[in-house]
Design an enzyme around this catalytic site. Structure first.
Site: not given
Length: 615
Positions: A338, A375
């Site tokens: 993330d 990401e």
């Protein structure tokens, strides 16, 4: 107007000179440092190309080598040149000279009749490759709170932060309650619904975070040491992993390397004692005692990767969180990282590439076939090909251009990054230019191992963007046939809607099958089956044939076969293509391709439509 007259209006097109990083053009897919590898250029037989040179830049200095004709086929001349793999990431390009002595450059960005900088060159990479299974993956993304509830979920008490919701309670797309709505989906509920995934045809499951937190999205982890009891705890993850792996599939987790939640035990220790060892894991102002957080969100304190102790706890130690969940009994097959784009970046601190290399090294040490996927919501091109992330979530190089081409209606739809004005409608020329630009700035290997997606838990739903089933089928067709790893956000295959990230986190309507879009589900199943059945769709190159405002036509080819893809957002003028062999239609229902007396084939003009022929 008769069909013959309509066809006569179409102009004839043919593919131009081409090279990409696939096996047809670079047979050595995993070159070693110091190796000399052959590279090939495919030139149409009638093109005015009298000589070809390859230019490489070993140790940063340009070097030219003359190519020779390797073979001739019915419609093409194949030129071969050799490139020394001198550096871990080596650039090369081709110089095509015509009969007048004029030249054009062929780079990963395409043909140019003017001099262009090196950043768009083709690339050979000697770093250890991504895991082989990832090239064949079809990924299904699950937001655990909204996917499925097992019977055990009914006996769990909602936490104090939560607003408990029935499964049919509408999702709040904006406002302070969006992270607090709690539907109670759990990991055993996912395990009970794997047959749906099997029928869909996916073979990899990606879970958004599963650690304890104070939100439904769980990106504000309170610990990395255990699975959230609301999801069933550690034992439920082990059961789900066993069920996924028993089918021969892969299971991916979601780890937050940029921040924790403010309830994380590292952070609570850091704020309670200025001498605590956890203090150095975060950014605290020496004067005010204030701390840095992700985008100013106070509940998400930012991790300081300048800390050796953070690197030890997060990755290096034998009992680190990164390693623990990759080992039995959980055996995750890798991590989606993330906010990888912000990890290690803060003011003068620039640890991102160090962190990427460290996480990849640790994952590979722990399990050699582990995936590390970043990401990245905007320009990811500077963060790949550095022995770090295997690939990225390709929002800017796939999602945004596909959205902009198929966008329908006048209601504003925000893109992933919240650009003012949202998704703007563009024609196919802009789509191709965007796809080519981002693809050209990374190696072919990084590109094909990046995730192509039509949406996620952080974006609007594809059905909301495009407005109807016909255009969603075109979008899904591109997802299944373009290079890269296709990712399906749970519920897209049912035609679920959502206007933004929070609003798209829709509970799966298992108990209301009458609400499913059966046609869309059937289309996804057929397209995924084609993806898995056709080697060219998983391992082939990408050769553009034709682009106009409403039309994209391209080839996916391997040394042993290929397919032709036609995507139209609206009806238009028929396109005649020269230089193609006969082909049988395997998706979309169009007639077979049969070359006419002049050697051309005519593609249908109806739309929206998605068609695929096996050549």
């Amino acid at each position: 107007m008769s069909p013959r007259r309509t066809a006569a209006l179409g102009r004839t097109v043919s593919p131009g000179p081409h090279h990409d990083g696939s096996a047809a053009y670079v047979p050595e897919q995993e070159p070693a440092l110091g190796q000399t590898v052959p590279v090939f250029v495919r030139v149409p037989a009638g093109a005015d190309v009298r000589s070809v040179h390859v230019r490489s830049t070993p140790d940063g200095e340009p070097r030219f080598a003359e190519a020779t004709v390797d073979r001739r086929t019915g419609s093409d001349v194949w030129w071969r040149a050799d490139v020394e793999v001198r550096n871990p990431v080596g650039n090369y390009r081709f110089l095509l000279t015509d009969a007048r002595g004029d030249y054009r450059w062929l780079t990963a960005a395409g043909l140019a009749d003017h001099d262009v900088p090196d950043h768009g060159d083709f690339k050979l990479v000697t770093h250890a490759p991504p895991p082989a299974w990832a090239r064949d993956a079809v990924i299904y993304q699950i937001f655990p709170d909204r996917f499925a509830r097992s019977a055990a979920a009914d006996g769990r008490t909602a936490p104090d932060w939560a607003v408990p919701c029935d499964w049919d309670t509408p999702v709040i797309g904006r406002g302070p309650q969006t992270p607090r709505q709690f539907y109670g989906g759990d990991l055993d509920g996912i395990a009970e619904r794997l047959d749906h995934l099997d029928r869909l045809g996916v073979n990899t499951v990606y879970l958004t975070p599963i650690f304890p937190a104070r939100s439904n999205h769980r990106y504000d982890a309170a610990s990395f040491d255990t699975v959230d009891p609301l999801l069933g705890g550690d034992a439920a993850l082990a059961r789900l992993a066993d069920a996924v792996h028993a089918r021969g599939w892969r299971l991916l987790g979601d780890i937050t390397s940029n921040h924790t939640g403010d309830a994380h035990h590292w952070f609570t220790a850091a704020v309670s004692d200025v001498t605590a060892p956890e203090r150095e894991l975060y950014y605290f102002d020496a004067v005010t005692g204030d701390y840095e957080s992700w985008n100013g969100v106070r509940s998400l304190p930012k991790l300081n990767w300048g800390s050796a102790e953070l690197r030890r706890r997060f990755a290096i130690a034998e009992d680190s969180l990164l390693r623990r969940w990759l080992r039995p009994p959980y055996s995750l097959d890798g991590w989606r990282v993330d906010v990888a784009n912000m990890t290690g970046r803060r003011g003068a601190d620039a640890y991102t590439h160090e962190v990427a290399r460290l996480l990849r090294e640790v994952v590979a040490e722990t399990r050699a076939d582990g995936l590390v996927l970043a990401e990245h919501g905007h320009d990811h091109t500077g963060d790949l090909d550095r022995d770090g992330w295997h690939g990225t979530m390709n929002y800017v190089g796939f999602t945004d251009p596909v959205w902009s081409w198929l966008r329908h209606g006048d209601e504003p739809v925000p893109n992933f990054l919240g650009t003012p004005g949202g998704v703007r409608r563009r024609d196919a020329h802009a789509v191709r230019a965007t796809l080519d630009t981002y693809r050209s700035l990374v190696s072919w290997r990084s590109y094909v191992h990046s995730w192509q997606l039509l949406g996620s838990h952080d974006s609007a739903r594809i059905r909301t963007v495009v407005g109807d089933a016909a255009r969603q089928e075109v979008a899904a067709g591109l997802l299944a046939t373009m290079p890269g790893t296709p990712v399906i956000f749970a519920g897209d295959e049912l035609g679920l809607t959502g206007a933004n990230g929070e609003g798209s986190r829709t509970p799966m309507p298992w108990h209301r099958p009458d609400s499913w879009d059966a046609g869309t589900l059937a289309a996804y199943r057929r397209l995924i089956a084609l993806r898995r059945a056709e080697p060219a769709l998983r391992h082939g190159g990408l050769r553009w044939v034709h682009v106009d405002g409403d039309t994209l036509v391209f080839l996916r080819e391997t040394p042993t076969g290929g397919v032709l893809v036609l995507a139209r957002r609206a009806a238009g003028t028929p396109v005649r293509v020269a230089g193609l062999p006969a082909g049988e239609n395997v998706y979309g229902g169009a007639p077979a391709l049969r070359p006419a007396a002049d050697g051309t084939v005519t593609l249908p003009a109806d739309g929206p439509t998605f068609q695929l022929w096996r050549l």
